[in-house]
Write an enzyme that holds these catalytic residues in place. Sequence first.
Site, PDB file in Angstrom:
ATOM      1  N   VAL A 172      10.038  76.064 -30.904  1.00 39.26           N
ATOM      2  CA  VAL A 172      10.758  75.959 -29.628  1.00 39.26           C
ATOM      3  C   VAL A 172      11.770  74.817 -29.650  1.00 39.26           C
ATOM      4  CG1 VAL A 172      10.436  75.317 -27.198  1.00 39.26           C
ATOM      5  CG2 VAL A 172       8.988  77.063 -28.225  1.00 39.26           C
TER       6      VAL A 172
ATOM      7  N   ASP B   6       9.990  63.859 -33.870  1.00 42.24           N
ATOM      8  CA  ASP B   6       8.731  64.563 -34.163  1.00 42.24           C
ATOM      9  C   ASP B   6       7.810  63.580 -34.872  1.00 42.24           C
ATOM     10  OD1 ASP B   6       8.162  67.950 -34.519  1.00 42.24           O
ATOM     11  OD2 ASP B   6       6.756  66.522 -35.402  1.00 42.24           O
TER      12      ASP B   6
ATOM     13  N   ARG C 226       8.143  67.302 -41.572  1.00 40.10           N
ATOM     14  CA  ARG C 226       9.085  68.139 -40.811  1.00 40.10           C
ATOM     15  C   ARG C 226      10.441  67.425 -40.677  1.00 40.10           C
ATOM     16  NH1 ARG C 226      10.785  73.068 -39.482  1.00 40.10           N
ATOM     17  NH2 ARG C 226      11.250  73.392 -37.281  1.00 40.10           N
TER      18      ARG C 226
ATOM     19  N   THR D  43       0.614  73.430 -27.143  1.00 39.93           N
ATOM     20  CA  THR D  43      -0.451  73.426 -26.131  1.00 39.93           C
ATOM     21  C   THR D  43      -1.507  74.440 -26.582  1.00 39.93           C
ATOM     22  OG1 THR D  43       1.060  74.843 -24.848  1.00 39.93           O
ATOM     23  CG2 THR D  43       0.766  72.589 -24.076  1.00 39.93           C
TER      24      THR D  43
ATOM     25  N   THR E 218       4.110  75.409 -22.709  1.00 40.53           N
ATOM     26  CA  THR E 218       3.451  76.317 -21.769  1.00 40.53           C
ATOM     27  C   THR E 218       2.153  75.679 -21.277  1.00 40.53           C
ATOM     28  OG1 THR E 218       4.326  78.136 -23.072  1.00 40.53           O
ATOM     29  CG2 THR E 218       2.603  78.676 -21.483  1.00 40.53           C
TER      30      THR E 218
ATOM     31  N   CYS F 278       0.730  82.028 -28.402  1.00 40.67           N
ATOM     32  CA  CYS F 278       1.129  82.205 -26.990  1.00 40.67           C
ATOM     33  C   CYS F 278       0.233  83.208 -26.275  1.00 40.67           C
ATOM     34  CB  CYS F 278       2.587  82.642 -26.919  1.00 40.67           C
ATOM     35  SG  CYS F 278       3.725  81.352 -27.412  1.00 40.67           S
TER      36      CYS F 278
ATOM     37  N   ARG G 246      -0.317  81.238 -37.661  1.00 39.93           N
ATOM     38  CA  ARG G 246      -1.212  80.527 -36.739  1.00 39.93           C
ATOM     39  C   ARG G 246      -1.940  81.508 -35.819  1.00 39.93           C
ATOM     40  NH1 ARG G 246       2.661  76.393 -33.920  1.00 39.93           N
ATOM     41  NH2 ARG G 246       4.019  78.199 -34.039  1.00 39.93           N
TER      42      ARG G 246
HETATM   43  N1  LIG Z   1       6.660  79.543 -30.493  1.00 36.74           N
HETATM   44  C1  LIG Z   1       6.920  80.328 -29.478  1.00 36.74           C
HETATM   45  O1  LIG Z   1       7.256  81.474 -29.637  1.00 36.74           O
HETATM   46  C2  LIG Z   1       6.851  79.822 -28.080  1.00 36.74           C
HETATM   47  C3  LIG Z   1       7.490  80.558 -27.078  1.00 36.74           C
HETATM   48  C4  LIG Z   1       7.449  80.087 -25.793  1.00 36.74           C
HETATM   49  C5  LIG Z   1       6.740  78.922 -25.503  1.00 36.74           C
HETATM   50  N2  LIG Z   1       6.099  78.242 -26.493  1.00 36.74           N
HETATM   51  C6  LIG Z   1       5.393  77.014 -26.138  1.00 36.74           C
HETATM   52  O2  LIG Z   1       6.190  75.913 -26.557  1.00 36.74           O
HETATM   53  C7  LIG Z   1       5.361  74.836 -26.977  1.00 36.74           C
HETATM   54  C8  LIG Z   1       5.711  74.432 -28.392  1.00 36.74           C
HETATM   55  O3  LIG Z   1       5.414  75.521 -29.260  1.00 36.74           O
HETATM   56  P1  LIG Z   1       5.971  75.621 -30.744  1.00 36.74           P
HETATM   57  O4  LIG Z   1       5.683  77.003 -31.184  1.00 36.74           O
HETATM   58  O5  LIG Z   1       7.359  75.097 -30.819  1.00 36.74           O
HETATM   59  O6  LIG Z   1       4.992  74.607 -31.488  1.00 36.74           O
HETATM   60  P2  LIG Z   1       5.127  74.121 -33.007  1.00 36.74           P
HETATM   61  O7  LIG Z   1       3.749  73.815 -33.457  1.00 36.74           O
HETATM   62  O8  LIG Z   1       5.979  75.045 -33.787  1.00 36.74           O
HETATM   63  O9  LIG Z   1       5.949  72.762 -32.893  1.00 36.74           O
HETATM   64  C9  LIG Z   1       5.528  71.671 -32.201  1.00 36.74           C
HETATM   65  C10 LIG Z   1       6.078  70.422 -32.843  1.00 36.74           C
HETATM   66  O10 LIG Z   1       5.650  69.328 -32.045  1.00 36.74           O
HETATM   67  C11 LIG Z   1       5.291  68.268 -32.910  1.00 36.74           C
HETATM   68  N3  LIG Z   1       4.404  67.357 -32.190  1.00 36.74           N
HETATM   69  C12 LIG Z   1       3.092  67.475 -31.926  1.00 36.74           C
HETATM   70  N4  LIG Z   1       2.660  66.435 -31.200  1.00 36.74           N
HETATM   71  C13 LIG Z   1       3.741  65.641 -31.000  1.00 36.74           C
HETATM   72  C14 LIG Z   1       3.956  64.414 -30.329  1.00 36.74           C
HETATM   73  N5  LIG Z   1       2.966  63.804 -29.705  1.00 36.74           N
HETATM   74  N6  LIG Z   1       5.188  63.886 -30.333  1.00 36.74           N
HETATM   75  C15 LIG Z   1       6.202  64.506 -30.969  1.00 36.74           C
HETATM   76  N7  LIG Z   1       6.069  65.668 -31.619  1.00 36.74           N
HETATM   77  C16 LIG Z   1       4.851  66.231 -31.631  1.00 36.74           C
HETATM   78  C17 LIG Z   1       4.658  68.924 -34.106  1.00 36.74           C
HETATM   79  O11 LIG Z   1       4.686  68.077 -35.234  1.00 36.74           O
HETATM   80  C18 LIG Z   1       5.539  70.162 -34.254  1.00 36.74           C
HETATM   81  O12 LIG Z   1       6.618  69.942 -35.145  1.00 36.74           O
HETATM   82  C19 LIG Z   1       3.920  75.313 -26.793  1.00 36.74           C
HETATM   83  O13 LIG Z   1       3.483  74.929 -25.528  1.00 36.74           O
HETATM   84  C20 LIG Z   1       4.065  76.817 -26.844  1.00 36.74           C
HETATM   85  O14 LIG Z   1       3.033  77.473 -26.143  1.00 36.74           O
HETATM   86  C21 LIG Z   1       6.144  78.669 -27.782  1.00 36.74           C
END
Ligand SMILES: NC(=O)c1ccc[n+]([C@@H]2O[C@H](COP(=O)([O-])OP(=O)(O)OC[C@H]3O[C@@H](n4cnc5c(N)ncnc54)[C@H](O)[C@@H]3O)[C@@H](O)[C@H]2O)c1
Length: 389
Positions: free
Chosen positions: A10, A28, A33, A78, A113, A253, A324
């Site tokens: 995201v 991050d 990464r 989340t 989310t 999700c 995942r």
């Molecule tokens: N992937 C999707 O398709 C999607 C779609 C809509 C919503 N979301 C929501 O968006 C959010 C993020 O999802 P994602 O898929 O991008 O996750 P992800 O795991 O791909 O990426 C999250 C990133 O956050 C970093 N991170 C973790 N803790 C951290 C912190 N304390 N400080 C800074 N960085 C930190 C991780 O190292 C990672 O690079 C979630 O809540 C997810 O439910 C995801």
Amino acid sequence: MICVVGLGYVGLPLAVRFGLTEKVIGFDINSERIEELSKNIDSTGELSAEELEKADIVFSTNPKSISDSDFIIVAVPTPIDESKQPDLRPLLSASKIVGQNLKPGAIVVFESTVYPGCTEGDCVPVIEKESGLSCGTDFKIGYSPERMNPGDKVHTVDKVVKVVSGMDAESLDLIATKYEKIISAGVHRADSIKIAEAAKIIENTQRDINIALMNELKIIFDLLDIDWRKVIEASVTKWNFLEFSPGLVGGHCIGVDPYYLADISKRLGHSPEIILAGRKINDYMAKYETSRIIRLMIDKDIKIKGAKVVILGATFKPNVSDIRNSKVCDVAHELASYGCEVNIYDPHVKEMKIFGYDNEEIESPDFVVKAVNHDIFEESRYDYGIMDS
Ligand SMILES: NC(=O)c1ccc[n+]([C@@H]2O[C@H](COP(=O)([O-])OP(=O)(O)OC[C@H]3O[C@@H](n4cnc5c(N)ncnc54)[C@H](O)[C@@H]3O)[C@@H](O)[C@H]2O)c1
């Protein structure tokens, strides 16, 4: 300046979009990464080196890099824990880091989310405590759920209407204006942060339940010995029939978010029936499909113990590399528990082992299970077993 906290599926596309119009800090905690992104490599496969190169982003693991920003977007995971409860640790840890490095006057927008009430009830107190600043006077808060669909090159970040919300009229206006710059499809201004949080979580909950219904119907049609595809083919001819397919529901999700909604619902005194029933049936499908695979193998006189089974596809959905929470893992373990020798073959996944099984095509398997409909498998040399949905 904008700062995006959390550069995963995201956060990164958002940072890149904003990075085309202004300077962005990409923060991050994962140093690997940050290292790959600094070399214009995105291992999630969402963005090309050219796209990364074009964006004006400084990648950093240094929390201090957040402190010059007046617009901070938080997009951290989340997940749920082992007992399927919301695991807010990444979100609260990000709130802490943001709080410790917050510039007075900044706006913090959460994209992760969550259940309705989480941004204001769980994150804001942490930011206030860590920053010593007061929300509403010293900084503002907002929420804008992400609707991106990994692997989907059509519904990209900019082409899907973005729901935005703010704690008051002023912050809503600022947040909406900011996102309008990068979202060509426009924004929808939700009346409150809670409404925006709820809007996102029901999108995925609704999808989960619709798939759960199709899964239950599939079980019934299997018992009736009729092909569910043919049934749907007939049903969709009615104008108001909703077309969903049965399948394994994994990922981070659809299979996760309903538990966030169920959690807040239970805490408020209502134990949700339909939401949890949907989760239960979708989680059961890996076991169900494995039992069908075993039955089919017996029908074909294949000796189960020691049978070489190749599972095609490991990801949680077609044409992505993300494994995942993929339920293919459960199918593989179930088959292995029957004594089958399991291999998983997924060319989208670069690791040599997937869920502990060798990632390779093998010669002359006894049975092939197509678990994920990757386009690449259209060319496969195998005849398929079942689960080709
Ligand atoms: N992937 C999707 O398709 C999607 C779609 C809509 C919503 N979301 C929501 O968006 C959010 C993020 O999802 P994602 O898929 O991008 O996750 P992800 O795991 O791909 O990426 C999250 C990133 O956050 C970093 N991170 C973790 N803790 C951290 C912190 N304390 N400080 C800074 N960085 C930190 C991780 O190292 C990672 O690079 C979630 O809540 C997810 O439910 C995801």
